[in-house]
Scaffold this active site. Structure first.
Site, mmCIF file in Angstrom:
data_model
loop_
_atom_site.group_PDB
_atom_site.id
_atom_site.type_symbol
_atom_site.label_atom_id
_atom_site.label_comp_id
_atom_site.label_asym_id
_atom_site.label_seq_id
_atom_site.Cartn_x
_atom_site.Cartn_y
_atom_site.Cartn_z
ATOM 1 N N GLU A 339 0.820 -1.214 0.000
ATOM 2 C CA GLU A 339 0.000 0.000 0.000
ATOM 3 C C GLU A 339 0.849 1.258 0.000
ATOM 4 O O GLU A 339 0.614 2.188 -0.776
ATOM 5 C CB GLU A 339 -0.909 0.017 1.237
ATOM 6 C CG GLU A 339 -1.816 -1.165 1.397
ATOM 7 C CD GLU A 339 -2.708 -1.378 0.208
ATOM 8 O OE1 GLU A 339 -2.922 -0.419 -0.558
ATOM 9 O OE2 GLU A 339 -3.179 -2.503 0.020
ATOM 10 N N HIS A 426 -3.184 -6.256 -12.642
ATOM 11 C CA HIS A 426 -2.619 -7.228 -11.705
ATOM 12 C C HIS A 426 -1.954 -8.382 -12.441
ATOM 13 O O HIS A 426 -1.070 -9.047 -11.904
ATOM 14 C CB HIS A 426 -3.705 -7.768 -10.776
ATOM 15 C CG HIS A 426 -4.378 -6.704 -9.982
ATOM 16 N ND1 HIS A 426 -5.520 -6.064 -10.403
ATOM 17 C CD2 HIS A 426 -4.046 -6.131 -8.811
ATOM 18 C CE1 HIS A 426 -5.875 -5.156 -9.521
ATOM 19 N NE2 HIS A 426 -4.989 -5.175 -8.540
#
Length: 524
Positions: A339, A426
């Site tokens: 993150e 992704h």
């Protein structure tokens, strides 16, 4: 279950097996076409002279002010038109005297989305520039009928020929309850949508169990890490808005290792943020996400059974749900690394979250999140090159992603091809993750921390790795000094070769290893 205390620094705690999130990102400015990547590295520089210097927050702020003061001269020197101006965003200095200054661009005072660039100034006066787009910035007029309330007038330069446009932000919720900040860019003349992107992206990462750890807290027993930019951890208590309530306790013991204790998720998130901060500072010489010594903050217990986590640049914070049945908070160690690394990308190269640049954005967070996990050397959470191996989201015990052979997840690409950019980001991250594994560890079969890997190569070559530390330092330098918002896989190869030259020399084994690793994933 735990406690630990020093005379004046609060410490402590216990973290539980928590579900990690692997794909949260926010990209503040989306930008243009590749093709203007300029290699600014000199083959004659020393192997260590281009190592990045760690600037204290006041030094960095002063460097940015100085760059802005001379921005008009710089704009003329690099050939920008009279109606264009530069806005200094970041400055990176190398030990050999090279200065890399990252700029956004304006045209008649309007932000140019896709106009970002980096100017590389050598100590001997030599200058080169890395641009997100090579297109000439010019539009027939900057006058347009007013768009709906809240729209921002911009120049859109990310799609080839620059056009006058409006950018709006549509806020709401995504299908799984994640906040939505959808940016939409429309042609000011025709109203045609030119581009849109979700500024808050989510995904799934790695669940870890970190055991008893030490936390930085503040007098009065609050989860405030005064030694790391003042990072705070808040309890949203099932809410989905606002900051929440700062965790406060009657003692300096936090959580009991079980998800049913609300402090456990907070302890894990707080620990992950601290380790990531330390990794950036001690390994990469970076003082916080933005390099300004200011911490982001964490919010836990978002929503009800929310199975995700996300980074948001608008709040400069990490947010974590509690997982299925509120039993597995997504607050693991490498999730924090992932993150916070999205925040790093947003404050540096700002890689556009779509196509190949989006895959590189995701790969950056996987690469640095994995590096944080290894750096922590936590006996309860040994480092690995598997993403999501603990959460079992498929129900069959397999990881979410594999860095040694990405295609083992059934979706990711092992190697670059012209169709990679059409994959979800992704999965288009696969070639970069594979490149990093090969660069660090090499090809073939090997066992690391009890996990067996078997990494193939596109060209059937046999590679020897240069080690994780050198590999992530090369990637970080490439990200912060050579990549732009539009960098493609070809541009990433150029950027990492330039970084390897700066750090180790153009004839070094490290440079040759970078070149070989890219060839091994079909980027030539």
């Amino acid at each position: 279950m735990i406690r630990q205390q020093s005379s004046h620094r609060r410490t402590v705690v216990r973290t539980a097996a928590l579900v990690a999130s692997a794909a949260m990102v926010v990209v503040g400015v989306q930008t243009g076409t590749a093709g203007a990547e300029t290699r600014a590295a000199s083959a004659t520089e020393s192997a260590t002279g281009a190592a990045t210097l760690a600037l204290a927050a006041p030094q960095r702020a002063a460097a940015i002010r100085d760059a802005q003061a001379s921005a008009a001269d710089t704009a003329r020197a690099i050939g920008l038109a009279d109606r264009e101006e530069l806005v200094a965003r970041d400055v990176v200095k190398d030990a050999d005297g090279t200065v890399h200054t990252r700029y956004e661009r304006t045209y008649d005072g309007l932000p140019v989305l896709g106009g970002d660039l980096v100017v590389h100034q050598r100590k001997n006066g030599a200058r080169s520039t890395t641009k997100a787009t090579s297109a000439r910035i010019a539009v027939p007029t900057t006058t347009a009928e007013r768009a709906r309330e809240g729209a921002r007038k911009v120049i859109w330069a990310a799609g080839g020929k620059p056009v006058l446009a409006w950018e709006t932000v549509e806020k709401g919720l995504q299908h799984d309850g994640t906040p939505s900040e959808r940016h939409v860019v429309t042609d000011a003349a025709t109203g045609k949508e030119l581009h849109s992107y979700e500024a808050i992206e989510t995904g799934v990462g790695n669940t870890q169990y970190s055991g008893q750890v030490t936390l930085g807290t503040a007098p009065g027993f609050t989860l405030t890490d005064t030694a790391r930019g003042g990072h705070k951890t808040y309890d949203l208590a099932g809410g989905t808005n606002g900051t929440g309530t700062l965790f406060t306790n009657s003692t300096d013991t936090w959580g009991n290792g079980l998800a049913g204790n609300r402090e456990t998720a907070a302890a894990d998130a707080h620990y992950g943020a601290a380790v990531t901060w330390d990794f950036y500072k001690n390994e990469l010489g970076r003082n916080g996400i933005r390099g300004d010594g200011v911490a982001a903050y964490s919010r836990v217990h978002y929503g009800n059974a929310y199975v995700n986590a996300f980074w948001s640049d608008s709040c400069f914070c990490m947010t974590y749900g509690d997982g299925t049945g509120n039993a597995k908070p997504l607050t693991s160690l490498d999730v924090a690394g992932h993150e916070m690394s999205h925040g790093l990308t947003a404050s540096t190269a700002n890689l556009r979250y779509s196509k190949e640049s989006g895959g590189l954005n995701e790969a950056t967070s996987d690469i640095l999140g994995t590096s944080v996990e290894f750096y922590a050397a936590n006996a309860s959470d040994t480092g690995d090159y598997l993403i999501g191996e603990k959460i079992d989201i498929r129900g069959n015990g397999t990881p979410l992603r594999y860095m040694d052979k990405p295609s083992k997840d059934g979706n990711s690409a092992d190697y670059w091809s012209s169709s990679v950019g059409r994959l979800d980001v992704h999965y288009s991250s696969g070639p970069a993750n594979h490149f990093f594994y090969l660069l660090a560890e090499g090809s073939g079969t090997k066992t690391i921390n009890g996990v067996t890997y078997n990494s193939p190569t596109y060209d059937s070559s046999t590679l020897a790795g240069i080690g994780r530390q050198k590999a992530y330092k090369i990637w970080y330098k490439a990200l912060t000094t050579y990549m732009t918002s539009s960098t493609t896989y070809a541009g990433a190869r150029t950027a990492t070769l330039a970084a390897a030259t700066d750090l180790y020399g153009a004839t070094s084994p490290e440079y040759n290893a970078v070149n070989a690793a890219w060839k091994a994933v079909n980027v030539k």
